[in-house]
Write a protein that holds these residues in place. Structure first.
Motif: not given
Length: 111
Positions: A35-44, A66-75, A77-79, A85-87
């Motif tokens: 969430r912090q990385t997205l807020a800073a405009g960077r790629d998680p 599924v969240p209605l807010d596009p930013e919440e959906e983007r978050y 998906e990024a998580v 990738a980590l797994a």
């Protein structure tokens, strides 16, 4: 060694990581880092190299409505993408439910 511990909020992920993997640095709350990385405009995905060699905890955020807010959906998906990738690279992936480990990848341990 890299370990990913996933599960619901307050399920004992960090305590279990400290008990089973005491030699590894512990990185808690990957979902908040995303969430912090997205807020800073960077790629998680930029976080991935720094997570190698750690025990990493992350709350499951992809279940439920599924969240209605596009930013919440983007978050969300990024998580999910970062956890995938980590797994893929991790030596162990552990789902934690009520403090009990369920090994998805890697060996089991007796606690």
């Amino acid at each position: 060694m890299t370990v990913l511990l996933i599960g619901g909020a307050w399920q004992g992920k960090a305590a279990l990581a400290e008990r089973l993997y005491p030699a590894l640095p512990l990185t808690k709350n990957l979902h908040q880092m995303v969430r912090q990385t997205l807020a800073a405009g960077r790629d998680p995905m930029e976080l991935l190299p720094a997570l190698r060699g750690h025990a990493v905890t992350c709350d499951e955020v992809g279940c439920g409505v599924v969240p209605l807010d596009p930013e919440e959906e983007r978050y969300r998906e990024a998580v999910g993408r970062l956890c995938c990738a980590l797994a893929a690279e991790a030596d162990a992936v552990v789902r934690v439910i009520a403090g009990v480990p369920q090994y998805i990848k890697g060996g089991t341990a007796c606690i």
